[in-house]
Design a protein around this motif. Structure first.
Motif, PDB file in Angstrom:
ATOM      1  N   LYS A 162       0.823  -1.224   0.000  1.00 34.97           N
ATOM      2  CA  LYS A 162       0.000   0.000   0.000  1.00 34.97           C
ATOM      3  C   LYS A 162       0.851   1.266   0.000  1.00 34.97           C
ATOM      4  O   LYS A 162       0.358   2.350  -0.304  1.00 34.97           O
ATOM      5  CB  LYS A 162      -0.923   0.018   1.212  1.00 34.97           C
ATOM      6  CG  LYS A 162      -2.012  -1.022   1.142  1.00 34.97           C
ATOM      7  CD  LYS A 162      -2.898  -0.954   2.355  1.00 34.97           C
ATOM      8  CE  LYS A 162      -3.963  -2.030   2.314  1.00 34.97           C
ATOM      9  NZ  LYS A 162      -4.828  -2.013   3.476  1.00 34.97           N
ATOM     10  N   GLU A 163       2.131   1.150   0.363  1.00 36.53           N
ATOM     11  CA  GLU A 163       3.028   2.312   0.433  1.00 36.53           C
ATOM     12  C   GLU A 163       3.859   2.483  -0.840  1.00 36.53           C
ATOM     13  O   GLU A 163       4.714   3.346  -0.909  1.00 36.53           O
ATOM     14  CB  GLU A 163       3.964   2.166   1.632  1.00 36.53           C
ATOM     15  CG  GLU A 163       3.233   2.151   2.950  1.00 36.53           C
ATOM     16  CD  GLU A 163       4.102   1.773   4.132  1.00 36.53           C
ATOM     17  OE1 GLU A 163       3.819   2.268   5.231  1.00 36.53           O
ATOM     18  OE2 GLU A 163       5.061   0.992   3.966  1.00 36.53           O
ATOM     19  N   ILE A 164       3.571   1.683  -1.860  1.00 36.12           N
ATOM     20  CA  ILE A 164       4.329   1.707  -3.109  1.00 36.12           C
ATOM     21  C   ILE A 164       3.411   2.128  -4.250  1.00 36.12           C
ATOM     22  O   ILE A 164       2.324   1.580  -4.419  1.00 36.12           O
ATOM     23  CB  ILE A 164       4.935   0.326  -3.409  1.00 36.12           C
ATOM     24  CG1 ILE A 164       5.893  -0.079  -2.279  1.00 36.12           C
ATOM     25  CG2 ILE A 164       5.638   0.325  -4.756  1.00 36.12           C
ATOM     26  CD1 ILE A 164       6.368  -1.515  -2.361  1.00 36.12           C
ATOM     27  N   ASP A 165       3.849   3.115  -5.035  1.00 34.99           N
ATOM     28  CA  ASP A 165       3.078   3.616  -6.169  1.00 34.99           C
ATOM     29  C   ASP A 165       3.953   3.546  -7.420  1.00 34.99           C
ATOM     30  O   ASP A 165       5.079   4.054  -7.415  1.00 34.99           O
ATOM     31  CB  ASP A 165       2.659   5.066  -5.882  1.00 34.99           C
ATOM     32  CG  ASP A 165       1.679   5.607  -6.887  1.00 34.99           C
ATOM     33  OD1 ASP A 165       0.862   4.829  -7.408  1.00 34.99           O
ATOM     34  OD2 ASP A 165       1.722   6.826  -7.133  1.00 34.99           O
ATOM     35  N   VAL A 166       3.453   2.898  -8.463  1.00 28.23           N
ATOM     36  CA  VAL A 166       4.176   2.767  -9.724  1.00 28.23           C
ATOM     37  C   VAL A 166       3.283   3.315 -10.828  1.00 28.23           C
ATOM     38  O   VAL A 166       2.136   2.903 -10.967  1.00 28.23           O
ATOM     39  CB  VAL A 166       4.533   1.284 -10.008  1.00 28.23           C
ATOM     40  CG1 VAL A 166       5.271   1.162 -11.335  1.00 28.23           C
ATOM     41  CG2 VAL A 166       5.357   0.698  -8.866  1.00 28.23           C
ATOM     42  N   LYS A 167       3.822   4.274 -11.623  1.00 26.42           N
ATOM     43  CA  LYS A 167       3.047   4.914 -12.689  1.00 26.42           C
ATOM     44  C   LYS A 167       3.931   5.154 -13.905  1.00 26.42           C
ATOM     45  O   LYS A 167       5.148   5.184 -13.789  1.00 26.42           O
ATOM     46  CB  LYS A 167       2.548   6.292 -12.243  1.00 26.42           C
ATOM     47  CG  LYS A 167       1.588   6.298 -11.114  1.00 26.42           C
ATOM     48  CD  LYS A 167       1.209   7.724 -10.773  1.00 26.42           C
ATOM     49  CE  LYS A 167       0.278   7.743  -9.577  1.00 26.42           C
ATOM     50  NZ  LYS A 167      -0.053   9.093  -9.166  1.00 26.42           N
TER      51      LYS A 167
ATOM     52  N   SER B 277       3.858  -4.794 -11.918  1.00 27.19           N
ATOM     53  CA  SER B 277       4.771  -4.752 -10.778  1.00 27.19           C
ATOM     54  C   SER B 277       4.271  -5.703  -9.700  1.00 27.19           C
ATOM     55  O   SER B 277       3.070  -5.939  -9.573  1.00 27.19           O
ATOM     56  CB  SER B 277       4.889  -3.334 -10.226  1.00 27.19           C
ATOM     57  OG  SER B 277       3.689  -2.916  -9.632  1.00 27.19           O
TER      58      SER B 277
ATOM     59  N   ASN C 167      11.911   8.151  -4.226  1.00 27.92           N
ATOM     60  CA  ASN C 167      11.343   8.538  -5.516  1.00 27.92           C
ATOM     61  C   ASN C 167      12.366   8.166  -6.572  1.00 27.92           C
ATOM     62  O   ASN C 167      13.540   8.524  -6.454  1.00 27.92           O
ATOM     63  CB  ASN C 167      11.090  10.049  -5.580  1.00 27.92           C
ATOM     64  CG  ASN C 167       9.927  10.447  -4.737  1.00 27.92           C
ATOM     65  OD1 ASN C 167       8.806  10.062  -5.001  1.00 27.92           O
ATOM     66  ND2 ASN C 167      10.181  11.212  -3.699  1.00 27.92           N
TER      67      ASN C 167
ATOM     68  N   VAL D  51       8.456   5.568  -9.718  1.00 26.91           N
ATOM     69  CA  VAL D  51       8.263   4.730  -8.544  1.00 26.91           C
ATOM     70  C   VAL D  51       8.356   5.625  -7.317  1.00 26.91           C
ATOM     71  O   VAL D  51       9.319   6.376  -7.159  1.00 26.91           O
ATOM     72  CB  VAL D  51       9.336   3.623  -8.456  1.00 26.91           C
ATOM     73  CG1 VAL D  51       9.133   2.775  -7.218  1.00 26.91           C
ATOM     74  CG2 VAL D  51       9.341   2.769  -9.713  1.00 26.91           C
ATOM     75  N   HIS D  52       7.334   5.540  -6.468  1.00 27.86           N
ATOM     76  CA  HIS D  52       7.314   6.319  -5.226  1.00 27.86           C
ATOM     77  C   HIS D  52       6.970   5.368  -4.087  1.00 27.86           C
ATOM     78  O   HIS D  52       5.941   4.704  -4.118  1.00 27.86           O
ATOM     79  CB  HIS D  52       6.287   7.444  -5.313  1.00 27.86           C
ATOM     80  CG  HIS D  52       6.202   8.271  -4.079  1.00 27.86           C
ATOM     81  ND1 HIS D  52       5.042   8.413  -3.365  1.00 27.86           N
ATOM     82  CD2 HIS D  52       7.140   8.976  -3.407  1.00 27.86           C
ATOM     83  CE1 HIS D  52       5.273   9.186  -2.323  1.00 27.86           C
ATOM     84  NE2 HIS D  52       6.531   9.527  -2.321  1.00 27.86           N
ATOM     85  N   CYS D  53       7.863   5.285  -3.113  1.00 24.64           N
ATOM     86  CA  CYS D  53       7.649   4.456  -1.925  1.00 24.64           C
ATOM     87  C   CYS D  53       7.757   5.372  -0.715  1.00 24.64           C
ATOM     88  O   CYS D  53       8.716   6.136  -0.601  1.00 24.64           O
ATOM     89  CB  CYS D  53       8.705   3.369  -1.807  1.00 24.64           C
ATOM     90  SG  CYS D  53       8.902   2.311  -3.240  1.00 24.64           S
TER      91      CYS D  53
ATOM     92  N   GLU E   8      11.315   7.395   2.445  1.00 26.96           N
ATOM     93  CA  GLU E   8      10.691   7.757   1.179  1.00 26.96           C
ATOM     94  C   GLU E   8      11.719   7.609   0.067  1.00 26.96           C
ATOM     95  O   GLU E   8      12.873   8.008   0.222  1.00 26.96           O
ATOM     96  CB  GLU E   8      10.184   9.194   1.220  1.00 26.96           C
ATOM     97  CG  GLU E   8       9.463   9.613  -0.027  1.00 26.96           C
ATOM     98  CD  GLU E   8       8.805  10.980   0.102  1.00 26.96           C
ATOM     99  OE1 GLU E   8       8.017  11.307  -0.797  1.00 26.96           O
ATOM    100  OE2 GLU E   8       9.060  11.705   1.079  1.00 26.96           O
TER     101      GLU E   8
END
Length: 111
Positions: free
Chosen positions: A47-52, A95, A79, A60-62, A77
């Motif tokens: 839930k803390e990982i965003d891939v776009k 991913s 990026n 990638v943002h964690c 964090e």
């Protein structure tokens, strides 16, 4: 609360975490068949990982908010962006997080 700057005794080339020295933290493969990125995300939950994909780049943002433990507080964090090669099909990007905390991102090449 007063602030005291602490001087460090290392050189910039010795400390470039997390992602520059091919030390196993990040792996990038770009073959004729696929594009793949693997990075250490063991301190983050899914839930803390965003891939776009943003404008031809893989982003990638964690991040996790500040947490307390027996030693104090910590907030992490990361990026990271990667230029997608022109032969990568961004619609095939997938991913997943491995059991040992490696974020694997893969994509097929355009046919």
């Amino acid at each position: 609360m007063s602030q005291l700057d602490v001087k460090h005794e290392w050189h910039d080339h010795q400390w470039d975490w997390p992602m520059q020295h091919n030390d196993g933290i990040v792996k990038l493969y770009n073959t004729n068949d696929k594009f793949e990125v693997g990075l250490d995300a063991q301190f983050f939950t899914p839930k803390e990982i965003d891939v776009k994909v943003i404008g031809g780049k893989l982003a990638v943002h964690c991040m996790h908010e500040s947490r307390s433990d027996k030693h104090g507080e910590i907030k992490r964090e990361i990026n990271r962006t990667y230029e997608l090669p022109s032969d990568v099909d961004p619609t095939t990007l997938k991913s997943y997080l491995t059991h040992n905390g490696i974020l694997q991102i893969t994509a097929q090449k355009k046919k």
